[in-house]
Design a protein around this motif. Structure first.
Motif, PDB file in Angstrom:
ATOM      1  N   ALA A 460       0.825  -1.203   0.000  1.00 53.24           N
ATOM      2  CA  ALA A 460       0.000   0.000   0.000  1.00 53.24           C
ATOM      3  C   ALA A 460       0.865   1.261   0.000  1.00 53.24           C
ATOM      4  CB  ALA A 460      -0.928  -0.005   1.215  1.00 53.24           C
ATOM      5  N   LEU A 461       1.959   1.237   0.735  1.00 53.85           N
ATOM      6  CA  LEU A 461       2.868   2.379   0.750  1.00 53.85           C
ATOM      7  C   LEU A 461       3.548   2.558  -0.607  1.00 53.85           C
ATOM      8  CD1 LEU A 461       4.451   2.032   4.303  1.00 53.85           C
ATOM      9  CD2 LEU A 461       3.021   3.909   3.486  1.00 53.85           C
ATOM     10  N   ALA A 462       3.869   1.447  -1.261  1.00 52.71           N
ATOM     11  CA  ALA A 462       4.443   1.541  -2.608  1.00 52.71           C
ATOM     12  C   ALA A 462       3.479   2.272  -3.542  1.00 52.71           C
ATOM     13  CB  ALA A 462       4.765   0.153  -3.145  1.00 52.71           C
ATOM     14  N   LEU A 463       2.196   1.942  -3.458  1.00 52.84           N
ATOM     15  CA  LEU A 463       1.193   2.598  -4.298  1.00 52.84           C
ATOM     16  C   LEU A 463       1.014   4.062  -3.900  1.00 52.84           C
ATOM     17  CD1 LEU A 463      -1.485  -0.265  -4.414  1.00 52.84           C
ATOM     18  CD2 LEU A 463       0.141   0.382  -6.213  1.00 52.84           C
ATOM     19  N   ALA A 464       1.003   4.327  -2.597  1.00 47.27           N
ATOM     20  CA  ALA A 464       0.822   5.703  -2.124  1.00 47.27           C
ATOM     21  C   ALA A 464       1.974   6.594  -2.573  1.00 47.27           C
ATOM     22  CB  ALA A 464       0.692   5.714  -0.600  1.00 47.27           C
ATOM     23  N   TYR A 465       3.197   6.092  -2.455  1.00 46.22           N
ATOM     24  CA  TYR A 465       4.354   6.895  -2.853  1.00 46.22           C
ATOM     25  C   TYR A 465       4.476   7.010  -4.371  1.00 46.22           C
ATOM     26  CZ  TYR A 465       6.126   7.893   1.779  1.00 46.22           C
ATOM     27  OH  TYR A 465       6.258   8.410   3.039  1.00 46.22           O
ATOM     28  N   THR A 466       3.893   6.070  -5.099  1.00 46.58           N
ATOM     29  CA  THR A 466       3.815   6.230  -6.551  1.00 46.58           C
ATOM     30  C   THR A 466       2.941   7.434  -6.893  1.00 46.58           C
ATOM     31  OG1 THR A 466       4.095   3.849  -6.930  1.00 46.58           O
ATOM     32  CG2 THR A 466       3.124   5.137  -8.719  1.00 46.58           C
ATOM     33  N   ALA A 467       1.827   7.573  -6.169  1.00 44.84           N
ATOM     34  CA  ALA A 467       0.949   8.726  -6.395  1.00 44.84           C
ATOM     35  C   ALA A 467       1.602  10.045  -5.990  1.00 44.84           C
ATOM     36  CB  ALA A 467      -0.350   8.528  -5.610  1.00 44.84           C
ATOM     37  N   LEU A 468       2.567   9.983  -5.059  1.00 50.34           N
ATOM     38  CA  LEU A 468       3.236  11.199  -4.594  1.00 50.34           C
ATOM     39  C   LEU A 468       4.388  11.647  -5.487  1.00 50.34           C
ATOM     40  CD1 LEU A 468       3.433  10.565  -0.727  1.00 50.34           C
ATOM     41  CD2 LEU A 468       1.983  12.222  -1.906  1.00 50.34           C
ATOM     42  N   ILE A 469       4.772  10.826  -6.455  1.00 52.79           N
ATOM     43  CA  ILE A 469       5.942  11.136  -7.283  1.00 52.79           C
ATOM     44  C   ILE A 469       5.862  12.530  -7.914  1.00 52.79           C
ATOM     45  CG2 ILE A 469       7.177  10.521  -9.412  1.00 52.79           C
ATOM     46  CD1 ILE A 469       6.786   7.602  -8.668  1.00 52.79           C
ATOM     47  N   PRO A 470       4.770  12.897  -8.596  1.00 50.96           N
ATOM     48  CA  PRO A 470       4.738  14.232  -9.222  1.00 50.96           C
ATOM     49  C   PRO A 470       4.907  15.370  -8.208  1.00 50.96           C
ATOM     50  CG  PRO A 470       2.980  12.843 -10.082  1.00 50.96           C
ATOM     51  CD  PRO A 470       3.550  12.119  -8.915  1.00 50.96           C
ATOM     52  N   GLY A 471       4.241  15.250  -7.055  1.00 58.74           N
ATOM     53  CA  GLY A 471       4.345  16.295  -6.049  1.00 58.74           C
ATOM     54  C   GLY A 471       5.744  16.410  -5.469  1.00 58.74           C
ATOM     55  N   LEU A 472       6.406  15.261  -5.192  1.00 59.88           N
ATOM     56  CA  LEU A 472       7.764  15.294  -4.661  1.00 59.88           C
ATOM     57  C   LEU A 472       8.724  15.903  -5.674  1.00 59.88           C
ATOM     58  CD1 LEU A 472       7.959  11.829  -2.872  1.00 59.88           C
ATOM     59  CD2 LEU A 472       7.912  14.075  -1.798  1.00 59.88           C
TER      60      LEU A 472
END
Length: 480
Positions: A460-472
């Motif tokens: 789940a964290l892998a998926l969540a941090y995938t969604a955060l890639i553009p913002g980071l």
């Protein structure tokens, strides 16, 4: 050559001689730290009749998690002492002495007295060594010295050697002679490192604290330190903190300390609006590093190997602590493999992408235990641990160095050292939380749910941090 490096005397293989002193002390400190970590859990839950302390397995996991977390938490104390009171070299030397005293206490003192002296001294001392040794290596070279990167590579090679050899050596002694011989080996190793250090100490760069406390500040620091000691003693005597909840207490303390650091940086007038945005961008990276160390299940590895794995090969039974050498060895192999890949194909992994890949690797590592959950104790193939070692090693290899690099890149100019300290707190919180999770939810006889839930959280964290890639990427200025 820098002036500091020149004071180091004759060069060895093109590097300041003082580097050999730092490599020696750090190698033996890692030897002792990983050696003790590999023995501690088994020592705690092994019965008194067999040389252990007879604690419940849950308490053993909690204490071990708290011990590892305390090492990283105490880097804050070591860095403060070096910056404000004593200077880096004095803190390094004193910390190494404290490490040796701790291992000697475990080797000589019986029962809980030895455990208390050993864990407290080794945790404080190892944190002090970690907080100062890398900084002193940097002082040996001028900023533009082309040998600097090679010097750090030699230094970290020593760390790796100590981390790999320590569990092997003390594990063999424990299996053939007993626990106290294993702890004694760590004390002897640290003593050898100190003997060489003392003999060559005159070559070390010496300097006072970089930001010394005024006399009034020293009085306040002494008062706060004394009050802290009193509180710790009272809490210990009243039984509010025990082996079962020690890792949870340390998790909370580490999280509060990190929150305080973030609040200080975000509200400081010395931090610009742009720098404040970068600090905010670092917060999810901090959580990623803390979660990686918590989910990697490193704390329960020794218990799993000791109780479940079939460690006998012919007439030889592999000592359980040897499994603790596998993770640092895997990280070395992975670092060599990635370095070769990056140098030949110029393939790089953007920092924002490393978190999803790292969590996915940890998830696969945890799921790799599931095919063996129905097997009885002592029958699980030892090689079944290999996918876990590779997956967890890859996850930590991607996330922790990325966290260090990002901490230095995103740090406000006025808080560069504190940002790295905050990252160490992430490792402290994650390690202690891993002990709490293992103590609360891991069971040898019902381990399937533990690995399933932990693996799903990592996924789940892998998926969540995938969604955060553009913002980071937007906040850090990193290109796609």
């Amino acid at each position: 050559m820098s002036e500091v490096a020149h004071r180091g005397g004759t060069e060895v293989l093109g590097h300041p001689f003082a580097l050999t002193n730092l490599v020696s002390i750090e190698t033996w400190e890692r030897f002792s730290f990983y050696g003790m970590q590999s023995l501690l859990t088994i020592y705690l839950y092994t019965s008194v009749s067999e040389g252990g302390l007879g604690y419940p397995t849950s308490s053993a996991l909690s204490i071990t998690g708290a011990y590892v977390g305390a090492v990283y938490f105490s880097t804050i104390i070591g860095a403060w002492l070096a910056d404000r009171l004593l200077g880096y070299e004095k803190v390094l030397f004193g910390s190494a002495v404290v490490v040796m005293v701790g291992h000697a206490g475990l080797a000589v003192l019986p029962g809980r007295a030895g455990l208390l002296v050993g864990c407290v001294c080794v945790a404080l001392g190892a944190g002090g060594v970690k907080a100062t040794s890398s900084a002193i290596v940097g002082e040996l070279y001028a900023e533009d010295d082309p040998r600097k990167d090679a010097g750090f590579s030699i230094f970290y090679a020593g760390i790796t050697v100590g981390a790999v050899v320590g569990p092997i050596a003390v594990g063999w002694l424990q299996s053939t002679k007993g626990f106290h011989y294993g702890f004694g080996a760590a004390a002897v190793g640290m003593a050898l490192g100190l003997a060489y250090y003392v003999a060559m100490r005159r070559r070390m760069p010496t300097s006072g604290p970089r930001n010394p406390l005024p006399p009034s500040g020293r009085a306040r620091a002494a008062t706060v330190s004394a009050a802290t000691v009193v509180v710790v003693v009272v809490v210990a005597l009243t039984g509010l903190v025990d082996g079962g909840n020690l890792s949870t207490v340390l998790t909370v303390l580490g999280a509060l300390a990190a929150a305080g650091y973030f609040a200080m940086m975000l509200t400081s007038k010395r931090v610009s609006r742009t720098e404040r945005s970068r600090v905010i961008a670092f917060i999810p990276i901090w959580f990623a590093c803390a979660a990686a160390f918590a989910l990697a299940a490193n704390t329960i590895l020794v218990v799993y190997a000791d109780v479940l794995a079939q460690r006998r090969v012919g007439d030889f039974t592999m000592p359980t602590p040897w499994v603790k050498s596998a993770l640092p060895l895997a990280e070395v192999v992975l670092s060599i493999a990635f370095a070769a890949l990056w140098s030949r194909n110029r393939l790089t992994i953007p920092s924002a992408v490393k978190a999803p890949i790292g969590f996915a690797a940890i998830a696969l590592a945890l799921f790799s235990f599931l095919p063996f959950v129905g097997m009885a104790p002592g029958t699980v193939p030892l090689l079944s641990l290999l996918p876990y070692v590779v997956g967890a090693g890859l996850g930590i290899f991607l996330l922790y160095p990325m966290g260090l690099s990002t901490a230095t890149t995103l740090a406000p100019a006025a808080f560069s050292a504190q940002m790295v300290a905050v990252l160490y707190l992430a490792v402290s919180v994650g390690s202690a939380l891993g002990g709490t999770l293992g103590a609360s939810f891991f069971s040898v006889n019902n381990r399937g749910p533990f690995f399933t839930v932990m693996g799903c959280v990592a996924l789940a964290l892998a998926l969540a941090y995938t969604a955060l890639i553009p913002g980071l990427r937007a906040r850090t200025g990193e290109r796609a």
